[in-house]
Motif scaffolding. Structure first.
Motif, PDB file in Angstrom:
ATOM      1  N   LEU A 211     -37.096 -27.560  -8.683  1.00 21.95           N
ATOM      2  CA  LEU A 211     -37.530 -28.718  -8.702  1.00 21.95           C
ATOM      3  C   LEU A 211     -37.621 -29.493  -7.567  1.00 21.95           C
ATOM      4  CD1 LEU A 211     -36.108 -29.850 -12.214  1.00 21.95           C
ATOM      5  CD2 LEU A 211     -38.383 -29.064 -11.752  1.00 21.95           C
ATOM      6  N   CYS A 212     -38.471 -30.393  -7.037  1.00 20.85           N
ATOM      7  CA  CYS A 212     -38.499 -31.086  -5.925  1.00 20.85           C
ATOM      8  C   CYS A 212     -39.452 -32.210  -6.027  1.00 20.85           C
ATOM      9  CB  CYS A 212     -38.732 -30.448  -4.440  1.00 20.85           C
ATOM     10  SG  CYS A 212     -40.394 -29.557  -4.511  1.00 20.85           S
ATOM     11  N   PRO A 213     -39.264 -33.193  -5.264  1.00 23.20           N
ATOM     12  CA  PRO A 213     -40.298 -34.237  -5.398  1.00 23.20           C
ATOM     13  C   PRO A 213     -41.775 -33.956  -4.526  1.00 23.20           C
ATOM     14  CG  PRO A 213     -38.466 -34.904  -4.265  1.00 23.20           C
ATOM     15  CD  PRO A 213     -38.185 -33.598  -4.405  1.00 23.20           C
ATOM     16  N   PRO A 214     -42.802 -34.637  -4.890  1.00 20.91           N
ATOM     17  CA  PRO A 214     -44.055 -34.439  -4.156  1.00 20.91           C
ATOM     18  C   PRO A 214     -43.381 -34.285  -2.727  1.00 20.91           C
ATOM     19  CG  PRO A 214     -44.260 -36.023  -5.788  1.00 20.91           C
ATOM     20  CD  PRO A 214     -43.110 -35.754  -5.744  1.00 20.91           C
ATOM     21  N   SER A 215     -44.021 -33.460  -2.020  1.00 20.60           N
ATOM     22  CA  SER A 215     -43.571 -33.184  -0.388  1.00 20.60           C
ATOM     23  C   SER A 215     -44.487 -31.979   0.254  1.00 20.60           C
ATOM     24  CB  SER A 215     -42.071 -32.724  -0.361  1.00 20.60           C
ATOM     25  OG  SER A 215     -41.935 -31.501  -1.147  1.00 20.60           O
TER      26      SER A 215
ATOM     27  N   ILE B 290     -48.223 -40.047   2.183  1.00 16.71           N
ATOM     28  CA  ILE B 290     -49.395 -40.843   1.655  1.00 16.71           C
ATOM     29  C   ILE B 290     -50.303 -39.419   1.247  1.00 16.71           C
ATOM     30  CG2 ILE B 290     -51.535 -42.122   1.627  1.00 16.71           C
ATOM     31  CD1 ILE B 290     -49.795 -44.013   3.421  1.00 16.71           C
ATOM     32  N   ARG B 291     -50.511 -38.567   1.971  1.00 19.61           N
ATOM     33  CA  ARG B 291     -51.490 -37.457   1.901  1.00 19.61           C
ATOM     34  C   ARG B 291     -50.886 -36.438   0.740  1.00 19.61           C
ATOM     35  NH1 ARG B 291     -50.743 -32.774   3.636  1.00 19.61           N
ATOM     36  NH2 ARG B 291     -49.487 -33.299   5.278  1.00 19.61           N
TER      37      ARG B 291
ATOM     38  N   THR C  27     -52.320 -43.003  -5.417  1.00 20.80           N
ATOM     39  CA  THR C  27     -52.814 -43.644  -4.129  1.00 20.80           C
ATOM     40  C   THR C  27     -51.315 -44.520  -3.756  1.00 20.80           C
ATOM     41  OG1 THR C  27     -55.083 -43.451  -4.726  1.00 20.80           O
ATOM     42  CG2 THR C  27     -54.419 -45.090  -3.124  1.00 20.80           C
ATOM     43  N   LEU C  28     -51.070 -44.338  -2.469  1.00 17.57           N
ATOM     44  CA  LEU C  28     -50.022 -45.211  -1.789  1.00 17.57           C
ATOM     45  C   LEU C  28     -50.485 -45.754  -0.633  1.00 17.57           C
ATOM     46  CD1 LEU C  28     -47.229 -42.648  -2.091  1.00 17.57           C
ATOM     47  CD2 LEU C  28     -47.277 -44.840  -3.178  1.00 17.57           C
TER      48      LEU C  28
END
Length: 158
Positions: free
Chosen positions: A36-40, A54-55, A64-65
């Motif tokens: 597991l990992c965060p969006p990256s 952001i991408r 959307t950030l």
């Protein structure tokens, strides 16, 4: 004359909701599958670390950030088991537009929300170490370098 040091730059987005962070289960990538990992992801040529975060969030979980919604939570200088160094920028966001969904099912087996103080055992080590440092209030750490503990201090424990 020694060669100038170059490093891969990673960007991570810690989406925070109700005291938890969003994690993705890696799959079919050849690196840390089942963990597991965060969006990256990796920074692309000509891209700022904010634009990269952001991408990656948009590509991986469809949200959307804006730059105003991101705060730099941590920077880590990591070296993997092959001796390759990289710099990771961890950004936190408590607000965004959209509901996180798995936008890359060919690379992600699913999403889950986890307590950052009690991450699942199968969290990628580099990520887990950085999240622990963030939870301890540290803005910078070193991970994977001989003689250095996760806080960036000399490790005298032997």
């Amino acid at each position: 004359m020694s060669e100038r040091y170059r490093s891969i730059v990673d960007v991570y987005v810690l989406l925070r909701r109700n005291g938890k962070i969003l994690l993705m289960e890696r799959a079919n990538t050849g690196y840390a599958d089942g963990q597991l990992c965060p969006p990256s992801g990796h920074l692309e040529q000509g891209e700022s670390v904010i634009d990269g975060a952001i991408r990656e969030a948009a590509e991986e979980v469809g949200i959307t950030l804006t730059s105003e919604q991101l705060s730099c939570a941590h920077v880590v200088h990591h070296r993997n088991s092959d001796g390759q160094g990289r710099i990771g920028f961890f950004f936190a966001a408590a607000r965004w537009r959209g509901e996180p969904t798995n936008r890359e099912p060919h690379k992600c087996a699913g999403l889950s929300w986890a307590d950052p103080d009690d991450l699942p055992r199968n969290t990628v080590g580099y990520t887990a170490a950085a999240v622990a440092q963030i939870q301890a209030g540290h803005g910078f750490s070193i991970h994977g370098w001989d003689g250095i503990d996760g806080s960036g201090n000399a490790d005298d424990s032997g």
